[in-house]
Design a protein around this motif. Structure first.
Motif, PDB file in Angstrom:
ATOM      1  N   TYR A 197      -4.038   0.326  -4.759  1.00  0.00           N
ATOM      2  CA  TYR A 197      -4.768   0.793  -3.511  1.00  0.00           C
ATOM      3  C   TYR A 197      -5.472   2.260  -4.035  1.00  0.00           C
ATOM      4  O   TYR A 197      -6.624   2.601  -3.581  1.00  0.00           O
ATOM      5  N   PRO A 198      -4.421   3.417  -4.240  1.00  0.00           N
ATOM      6  CA  PRO A 198      -4.975   4.715  -4.477  1.00  0.00           C
ATOM      7  C   PRO A 198      -5.967   4.629  -5.608  1.00  0.00           C
ATOM      8  O   PRO A 198      -7.106   5.275  -5.499  1.00  0.00           O
ATOM      9  N   ALA A 238      -6.376   4.840   0.847  1.00  0.00           N
ATOM     10  CA  ALA A 238      -5.216   4.084   0.846  1.00  0.00           C
ATOM     11  C   ALA A 238      -4.450   4.282   1.997  1.00  0.00           C
ATOM     12  O   ALA A 238      -4.042   3.298   2.546  1.00  0.00           O
ATOM     13  N   ILE A 260       0.603  -1.278  -0.009  1.00  0.00           N
ATOM     14  CA  ILE A 260       0.023  -0.054   0.096  1.00  0.00           C
ATOM     15  C   ILE A 260       0.878   1.163   0.128  1.00  0.00           C
ATOM     16  O   ILE A 260       0.649   2.159  -0.879  1.00  0.00           O
ATOM     17  N   ASP A 288       2.470   1.990  -3.399  1.00  0.00           N
ATOM     18  CA  ASP A 288       1.294   2.242  -4.247  1.00  0.00           C
ATOM     19  C   ASP A 288       1.190   3.817  -3.787  1.00  0.00           C
ATOM     20  O   ASP A 288       0.901   4.696  -5.189  1.00  0.00           O
TER      21      ASP A 288
END
Length: 296
Positions: free
Chosen positions: A249-250, A258, A220, A223
């Motif tokens: 995730y974003p 996120a 995460i 990302d």
């Protein structure tokens, strides 16, 4: 155990890991081009986070780190580097920058890059096999690393990542993808330390829950950095995931969502370490300090 922070532990062990790799990869092949390509990617830098996790488990349980433990830990870095070389290839992510330097296929050509990755994977198992660890530990580590890197682990995650581009994955599918692609080798890093430290089954389960949450947080965070950082800051190309319609995730949750997911993963990791501390009756603050990786 003397209390150590992540920064102090890194300062103590990362130079030793780098020195070990540099010295033991000097004559890794009788093909100069192959040796050069292997050394280029392995010694290009990197956080050495995975071998550090293995060594941190040993340290947390007051196990002296022997030359055999050190060799087993850097074997994991060989496997990780193989995955990066192949991940960067034109047929995969087609990245031209890794750790602030041209990627292996840009530097040496696609053919030698593929072969350097091909060589690093069995070399990781060779270093486990000849590490000098007890035979039972070698067997457990070999099986666990094969499972983590293979068709139900890292490679499965890479397949899901490649085939999922342009598709909208649900959150559970995205989490599964990253448990395999990124989380599997981090899970193994913690498991390898637990095997060598000979911890009890219940403590090992708690430690692996920590490792799995840490692996999720790592992805995460990566990302998020792809969205918020520059190539100079990260040492690799940024904003590629959105341009290539990769599942992140974003992308799925938005940047704020996120960040919430990251904090949830960190809370899960902390809960798991607290449980391991209660079960083992040991101070595991060194492992807790690894969570500062996401805030420093």
């Amino acid at each position: 155990m003397t209390e150590l922070s992540l920064a102090a532990f890194e300062a103590q062990w990362r130079p030793r890991l780098n020195t070990y790799l540099a010295e033991n990869l000097r004559a890794v092949s009788d093909r100069d081009s192959l040796t050069a390509a292997i050394r280029y990617s392995v010694l290009a830098g990197g956080k050495r986070l995975r071998p550090l996790l293995s060594l941190a488990v040993l340290t947390a349980f007051d196990r002296p780190i022997t030359s055999a433990n050190l060799r087993a830990s850097v074997a994991l870095e060989l496997m990780h580097t193989y995955s990066l070389i192949h991940d960067d290839l034109p047929a995969m992510d087609n990245d031209g920058l890794r750790r602030g330097k041209p990627t292996s296929h840009v530097k040496f050509g696609e053919d030698i890059a593929i072969l350097a990755g091909d060589a690093l994977q069995p070399l990781a198992f060779q270093w486990l096999a000849d590490s000098g660890l007890p035979a039972e530990q070698v067997a457990k580590l070999t099986l666990a690393l094969a499972q983590a890197a293979g068709p139900q682990g890292m490679v499965a995650g890479q397949v899901a990542d490649v085939q999922g581009a342009g598709m909208h994955l649900t959150l559970p599918k995205l989490q599964q993808l990253h448990r395999e692609k990124t989380g599997a080798l981090i899970h193994y890093a913690v498991l390898a330390g637990a095997i060598q430290a000979d911890v009890t089954a219940d403590v090992q389960t708690a430690l692996l829950a920590f490792g799995d949450a840490f692996g999720l947080a790592f992805q995460i965070y990566d990302d998020i950095l792809d969205v918020t950082s520059t190539p100079a800051q990260l040492g690799k190309q940024t904003h590629k995931d959105a341009g290539e319609h990769k599942n992140t995730y974003p992308g799925l949750l938005g940047l704020e969502g996120a960040e919430v997911a990251l904090n949830q993963a960190l809370a899960t990791a902390k809960t798991a370490i607290d449980r391991a501390e209660r079960l083992s009756q040991r101070d595991l603050s060194l492992l807790t300090s690894f969570l500062t990786y996401f805030t420093n």
